[in-house]
Design a protein around this motif. Structure first.
Motif, short mmCIF file in Angstrom:
data_model
loop_
_atom_site.label_atom_id
_atom_site.label_comp_id
_atom_site.label_asym_id
_atom_site.label_seq_id
_atom_site.Cartn_x
_atom_site.Cartn_y
_atom_site.Cartn_z
N GLN A 28 0.86 -1.19 0.00
CA GLN A 28 0.00 0.00 0.00
C GLN A 28 0.90 1.24 0.00
N GLU A 40 -9.53 -15.28 2.23
CA GLU A 40 -9.07 -14.00 1.67
C GLU A 40 -8.51 -14.22 0.27
N TYR A 54 -6.49 -12.19 -2.99
CA TYR A 54 -5.63 -11.02 -3.27
C TYR A 54 -4.96 -10.52 -1.99
N CYS A 55 -4.31 -11.42 -1.23
CA CYS A 55 -3.85 -11.06 0.11
C CYS A 55 -2.51 -10.35 0.15
N GLU A 113 -3.05 -15.47 -3.19
CA GLU A 113 -2.43 -14.34 -3.88
C GLU A 113 -1.68 -14.90 -5.08
N SER A 148 5.10 -11.90 -3.10
CA SER A 148 4.24 -11.51 -1.97
C SER A 148 3.99 -12.69 -1.05
N SER A 197 -4.15 -17.86 -8.08
CA SER A 197 -4.98 -16.73 -8.52
C SER A 197 -6.38 -16.92 -7.95
N ALA A 198 -7.12 -15.83 -7.91
CA ALA A 198 -8.50 -15.90 -7.41
C ALA A 198 -9.30 -16.88 -8.28
N GLU A 199 -9.01 -16.84 -9.58
CA GLU A 199 -9.73 -17.70 -10.52
C GLU A 199 -9.44 -19.18 -10.23
N ASP A 209 -9.43 -7.77 -1.88
CA ASP A 209 -8.78 -6.48 -2.16
C ASP A 209 -8.15 -6.59 -3.55
N PRO A 210 -9.01 -6.63 -4.59
CA PRO A 210 -8.49 -6.93 -5.93
C PRO A 210 -7.74 -5.75 -6.55
#
Ligand SMILES: C[S@@+](CC[C@H](N)C(=O)[O-])C[C@H]1O[C@@H](n2cnc3c(N)ncnc32)[C@H](O)[C@@H]1O
Length: 367
Positions: free
Chosen positions: A192, A217, A219-220, A240, A245, A267-269, A300-301
């Motif tokens: 961030q 969660e 996109y961590c 993630e 990361s 990945s989220a997918e 948190d994409p």
């Protein structure tokens, strides 16, 4: 904030308004955007109006043997040379001109450099010098002088090469509700940009967590939210896409003495298709997804928002917390979610004063 490059440098666009007027302007824009979803009021969190960016990248402009920092021009034609930038944290602001002079004085450091990135934390400052040439031992020798002179960590990057002199991470520490959190943040992963606002976002999320069982969660990142949230949940499954990361995230569990989080590079997918039992993944071997009773999903994409399948998949859990850096894609995704969910809280975090950008947080409960 005062800056002699206002009106020339393209990075600030709201400079004609004072900070209070900027906040009012942003809230009005969000009221208009989210009116179709019947959102009228927001919690609004202000930022320091200057020296708020802990992560920043500058291009390098060259004229003969002289080099300058450069930003895209406001009219999008070419670049504007700058000496420093009042948006960056003091740690970065203070060394920018001195560091550049030192790089300029060394042919090895100056030659074919095209960008410099800064990553500041409560404890450290890491500087990445990016080149259009291979980097060898002679570069290390010169760059090490910068580390000694400025008390920073220096990394050299060029295509396929990452030269680490001392370390390629910074350590950040902060206190939330009387508890100290520590993070290793490895260069190259997401972090961030506004550290003060980041802490306000985490506090806001923690204040609104209730009836917690297990957490899913997506996109961590390096566990920025995951680590403090873990204290509220029995177990956490956090995923993630970035390997860097996830490496940081695993270290952050150890640093904070937490053993209830499973971090996965997926990945989220991919995770969505695994949880829907559409596909089996080696990375999930040894993890029994049936063991989890997810009461909350936290997402948190990136700016593109969520993909359709993941959005549909998360629409089965009781509570959703959605952090967004793009109001347009947030609105698109909320149009889907609000068919089944009520918006309980909507917060705006002014991560980027003097620009139109805004970070949002939404807490949703299944109707
Ligand atoms: C806005 S950042 C948030 C990271 C973290 N929550 C934080 O506060 O530092 C979005 C993260 O999503 C990751 N990402 C991007 N696309 C992804 C995808 N399709 N699946 C999973 N993660 C993804 C990025 O690598 C990045 O770390």
């Amino acid at each position: 904030m005062e800056c002699s490059y206002f009106g020339k440098c393209g990075s600030c666009t709201l400079y004609t308004l004072d900070y209070n007027a900027q906040c009012a302007h942003k809230q009005e824009a969000m009221r208009t955007l989210f009116a179709p979803l019947h959102v009228k009021e927001f919690d609004f969190f202000t930022s320091p109006s200057e020296h708020y960016r802990g992560r920043s990248e500058f291009r390098i402009w060259k004229e003969g043997d002289t080099i300058s920092y450069a930003m895209g021009a406001v009219d999008k034609k070419g670049a504007v040379c700058i000496e420093t930038c009042p948006k960056v944290e003091m740690k970065i602001y203070d060394i920018m001109p001195k560091l550049l002079k030192q790089i300029e004085s060394s042919l090895i450091l100056r030659e074919k450099i095209f960008a410099i990135e800064f990553l500041a934390s409560s404890e450290h400052l890491l500087v990445t010098l990016i080149y259009h040439k291979p980097l060898k031992e002679e570069w290390d020798k010169e760059a090490r002088k910068l580390e000694e002179m400025f008390g920073v960590f220096v990394i050299g990057r060029s295509r396929g090469i990452k030269r680490i002199l001392s370390q390629d991470f910074v350590e950040d520490r902060f206190d939330i509700a009387g508890k100290m959190y520590r993070y290793h943040i490895i260069e190259g992963g997401f972090s961030q940009p506004n550290r003060a606002m980041n802490q306000k976002m985490i506090s806001w999320v923690l204040r609104h967590l209730e009836n917690c069982e297990d957490l899913l969660e997506l996109y961590c990142g390096y566990g920025n939210f995951t680590i403090p949230m873990a204290g509220k949940f029995k177990k956490v499954l956090a995923t993630e896409i970035s390997k860097t990361s996830i490496t940081s995230a695993l270290q952050n569990c150890e640093l904070n003495d937490i053993d209830t989080i499973t971090f996965l590079r997926m990945s989220a997918e991919e995770l969505t298709s695994a949880l829907k039992k559409e596909r089996e993944y080696n990375r999930l071997k040894g993890i029994n997804l049936e063991d989890y009773r997810f009461s909350h999903v936290f997402v948190d994409p990136p700016r593109a928002g969520m993909d359709e399948a993941s959005l549909e998949f998360i629409s089965q859990f009781e509570n959703i917390i959605y952090i967004s850096c793009n109001p347009e894609t947030l609105k698109r995704d909320l149009e889907v979610l609000t068919k089944k969910y009520a918006i309980l809280h909507f917060a705006l975090f002014d991560q980027f004063p003097n620009t139109e950008h805004l970070e949002s947080g939404v807490i949703l409960k299944r109707i």
